[in-house]
Design an enzyme around this catalytic site. Structure first.
Site, PDB file in Angstrom:
ATOM      1  N   VAL A  11     -14.009  12.182   3.487  1.00 22.53           N
ATOM      2  CA  VAL A  11     -13.948  10.729   3.307  1.00 22.53           C
ATOM      3  C   VAL A  11     -14.772  10.287   2.111  1.00 22.53           C
ATOM      4  O   VAL A  11     -14.308   9.527   1.255  1.00 22.53           O
ATOM      5  CB  VAL A  11     -14.426  10.007   4.584  1.00 22.53           C
ATOM      6  CG1 VAL A  11     -14.516   8.506   4.355  1.00 22.53           C
ATOM      7  CG2 VAL A  11     -13.486  10.308   5.742  1.00 22.53           C
ATOM      8  N   LYS A 157      -4.960   9.533   5.559  1.00 25.21           N
ATOM      9  CA  LYS A 157      -4.208  10.663   6.102  1.00 25.21           C
ATOM     10  C   LYS A 157      -4.470  11.879   5.233  1.00 25.21           C
ATOM     11  O   LYS A 157      -4.280  11.814   4.001  1.00 25.21           O
ATOM     12  CB  LYS A 157      -2.708  10.361   6.132  1.00 25.21           C
ATOM     13  CG  LYS A 157      -2.319   9.171   6.985  1.00 25.21           C
ATOM     14  CD  LYS A 157      -0.800   9.008   7.047  1.00 25.21           C
ATOM     15  CE  LYS A 157      -0.194   8.655   5.711  1.00 25.21           C
ATOM     16  NZ  LYS A 157      -0.525   7.297   5.256  1.00 25.21           N
ATOM     17  N   LYS A 210     -10.758   1.284  14.370  1.00 22.49           N
ATOM     18  CA  LYS A 210     -10.543   2.654  13.886  1.00 22.49           C
ATOM     19  C   LYS A 210     -10.137   3.574  15.027  1.00 22.49           C
ATOM     20  O   LYS A 210      -9.150   4.329  14.924  1.00 22.49           O
ATOM     21  CB  LYS A 210     -11.825   3.157  13.221  1.00 22.49           C
ATOM     22  CG  LYS A 210     -11.862   4.655  12.948  1.00 22.49           C
ATOM     23  CD  LYS A 210     -10.781   5.099  11.985  1.00 22.49           C
ATOM     24  CE  LYS A 210     -10.903   6.589  11.681  1.00 22.49           C
ATOM     25  NZ  LYS A 210      -9.851   7.063  10.770  1.00 22.49           N
ATOM     26  N   PHE A 255       5.433   9.350  13.905  1.00 19.68           N
ATOM     27  CA  PHE A 255       4.620   9.996  14.934  1.00 19.68           C
ATOM     28  C   PHE A 255       5.363  10.219  16.252  1.00 19.68           C
ATOM     29  O   PHE A 255       4.760  10.251  17.311  1.00 19.68           O
ATOM     30  CB  PHE A 255       3.324   9.215  15.184  1.00 19.68           C
ATOM     31  CG  PHE A 255       2.334   9.357  14.060  1.00 19.68           C
ATOM     32  CD1 PHE A 255       1.361  10.344  14.101  1.00 19.68           C
ATOM     33  CD2 PHE A 255       2.388   8.536  12.961  1.00 19.68           C
ATOM     34  CE1 PHE A 255       0.464  10.498  13.058  1.00 19.68           C
ATOM     35  CE2 PHE A 255       1.512   8.679  11.902  1.00 19.68           C
ATOM     36  CZ  PHE A 255       0.537   9.671  11.958  1.00 19.68           C
ATOM     37  N   TYR A 257       7.514  12.963  16.430  1.00 20.00           N
ATOM     38  CA  TYR A 257       8.045  14.311  16.284  1.00 20.00           C
ATOM     39  C   TYR A 257       7.348  15.222  17.292  1.00 20.00           C
ATOM     40  O   TYR A 257       6.125  15.384  17.255  1.00 20.00           O
ATOM     41  CB  TYR A 257       7.814  14.832  14.867  1.00 20.00           C
ATOM     42  CG  TYR A 257       8.712  14.183  13.843  1.00 20.00           C
ATOM     43  CD1 TYR A 257       9.919  14.777  13.488  1.00 20.00           C
ATOM     44  CD2 TYR A 257       8.363  12.978  13.246  1.00 20.00           C
ATOM     45  CE1 TYR A 257      10.761  14.187  12.553  1.00 20.00           C
ATOM     46  CE2 TYR A 257       9.201  12.376  12.315  1.00 20.00           C
ATOM     47  CZ  TYR A 257      10.394  12.983  11.973  1.00 20.00           C
ATOM     48  OH  TYR A 257      11.225  12.382  11.058  1.00 20.00           O
ATOM     49  N   GLY A 259       6.109  18.754  18.997  1.00 16.77           N
ATOM     50  CA  GLY A 259       5.646  19.975  18.353  1.00 16.77           C
ATOM     51  C   GLY A 259       4.696  20.751  19.238  1.00 16.77           C
ATOM     52  O   GLY A 259       4.729  20.631  20.466  1.00 16.77           O
ATOM     53  N   CYS A 266      -9.613  14.356  12.986  1.00 15.24           N
ATOM     54  CA  CYS A 266      -9.638  12.961  13.444  1.00 15.24           C
ATOM     55  C   CYS A 266      -9.140  12.767  14.867  1.00 15.24           C
ATOM     56  O   CYS A 266      -9.909  12.358  15.743  1.00 15.24           O
ATOM     57  CB  CYS A 266      -8.839  12.085  12.488  1.00 15.24           C
ATOM     58  SG  CYS A 266      -9.545  11.964  10.837  1.00 15.24           S
TER      59      CYS A 266
END
Length: 444
Positions: A11, A157, A210, A255, A257, A259, A266
């Site tokens: 960051v 991201k 956040k 978001f 998908y 898997g 994060c």
């Protein structure tokens, strides 16, 4: 403006570089002497697309410099960013020791009025602690510099952090009053010219925003993984379901998908941290418990499929693994699904031949030299004489491979696809046994 950034990690480094890119004079301070020396020579410690030239160009232009001298750094900046790590402690809560140490350091060297910006991901109430430490340290010094503490969480991201920082969707700013607003507006003016992106609020709301954002995204992923597991039991295809629900604008395609589980620095940490915060307040966040539990279970999916096909004893079996980073366009393997898979296969006696476009050094650093780990230079080399191919990360070079080569190199044509890159019917026509996530029964 003169800006100081504490922390040259993911960051801090991106924020410092981008602020310098738009013209601010930035000093980035870190306690790691080797890292600071490397950065001053233009060597970037992380892989992030587009970051290296920005750092190098702004160092050459004199707008960006790196130092271990905290006093010099604090005296430089009218704005002080705290962008150090907040790792999980043993209970899942965010460890604030580095944030609070920096707050004390800033107060020890302040020589003028200052705005202190919490950029690190921190629990609700951290700004209060930072403010108290600064006030107590200034009182001990018997000086009365005016200061403001602002919560300004990052929403970067990995793999797209530079773009996110240059063109943010929103700039969340939490403050105790309106006093620092003009300075914040001046600081972020280069990123706020097209339309208003700054959203002012109180500090506690900013801190919670956040966590709420990351936990919401993690929830979407775990929900889709739950649906994928149900689709397998019902004989449905989760990819068709994904397209069906994604077409609803209230849901969207982001978001959803399915898997082999989310990872990185994060989502896992922030879900656990918000759970810890809730429990501290005597509240049981049942949905967050479920998000975490589903994700942990999903990371067992690939190892389970492999053992289902080959049996529990994998002694002598060799597996090609494509993808080690937790997502594409990064070298970050923190809490990556690949690590759970590989460690499970090792425990069953297997040997791993792995390839990743960027995360090979991180993998070597994490596990060292092992007889059962071969890190190879190409995705094709990973296939050689392997018993099956396992895909953990959806890097672009994996999406259209040479299937004839895969069949000729593998001992038997078996693919375990943790990211649903291929269509089961096409695999069947090619004579490949294919295991996806939520694609109904395996295709043979």
């Amino acid at each position: 403006m003169k800006v100081t950034v504490f922390g040259s990690g993911y960051v801090g480094l991106v924020q410092a570089a981008v602020l310098a890119e738009v013209g601010h004079a930035v000093v980035c301070v870190d306690v790691n002497e080797q890292r600071v020396e490397a950065l001053n020579q233009g060597v970037i410690p992380i892989y992030e697309p587009g970051l290296t030239p920005i750092v190098q160009n702004n160092c050459l232009a004199g707008r960006l410099q790196f130092t271990t001298d905290a006093q010099f750094a604090v005296e430089h900046g009218e704005v002080q960013f705290i962008a150090v790590g907040t790792p999980s402690d043993t209970n899942g809560a965010a460890d604030l020791q580095y944030v609070l140490t920096v707050a004390k350091t800033i107060a020890e060297y302040m020589t003028a009025d200052t705005v202190v910006i919490d950029k690190s991901t921190v629990p609700v109430g951290t700004a209060d602690k930072v403010r108290d430490i600064i006030a107590a340290t200034l009182a001990k010094r018997q000086v009365s510099h005016q200061f403001d503490v602002v919560s300004n969480p990052e929403f970067l991201k990995e793999g797209a952090a530079v773009a996110d920082c240059m063109r943010p969707d929103r700039i969340i700013v939490g403050s105790y009053d309106a006093r620092p607003h003009d300075i914040i507006r001046e600081l972020y003016e280069p990123f706020n010219r097209i339309h208003e992106k700054i959203i002012f609020m109180d500090v506690r709301s900013a801190e919670l925003t956040k966590y709420a954002a990351n936990c919401m995204l993690a929830t979407k992923i775990s929900f889709m993984n739950e649906m994928a597991n149900l689709a397998e039991l019902l004989g449905a295809d989760i990819e068709s379901v994904r397209k069906g629900i994604g077409s609803d604008p209230r849901i969207g395609y982001h978001f959803i998908y399915p898997g082999c589980g989310y990872g990185g620095s994060c989502f896992p940490k922030d879900v656990r941290a918000l759970i810890s915060t809730a429990e501290t307040e005597g509240y049981k966040p049942e949905m967050l418990y479920a998000v975490e539990n589903v994700n942990q279970r999903q990371k067992q999916k690939l190892p389970s499929l492999v053992k289902q096909h080959f049996g529990a004893d994998l002694s002598g079996k060799v597996f090609a693994v494509w993808g080690l980073s937790f997502k594409p366009k990064t070298d970050d393997i923190r809490e990556a699904s690949s690590r759970v898979l590989i460690e499970q296969l090792w425990a069953a006696g297997a040997i791993i031949q792995a390839y990743d476009p960027e995360a090979m050094e991180e993998m070597q650093r994490a596990y060292g030299v092992r007889d059962d780990l071969n890190l190879v230079g190409t995705k094709e080399a990973a296939l050689k004489a392997a018993d099956a191919l396992i895909i953990c990360t959806e890097w672009q070079p994996f999406k259209a491979p040479d299937f004839d080569l895969i069949k000729s190199q593998l001992k038997q044509p078996v693919i375990f696809d943790g990211r649903n890159l291929f269509e089961p019917e096409r695999m069947q026509r090619r004579g490949i046994t294919y295991y996806g996530i939520g694609r109904g029964e395996s295709v043979k």
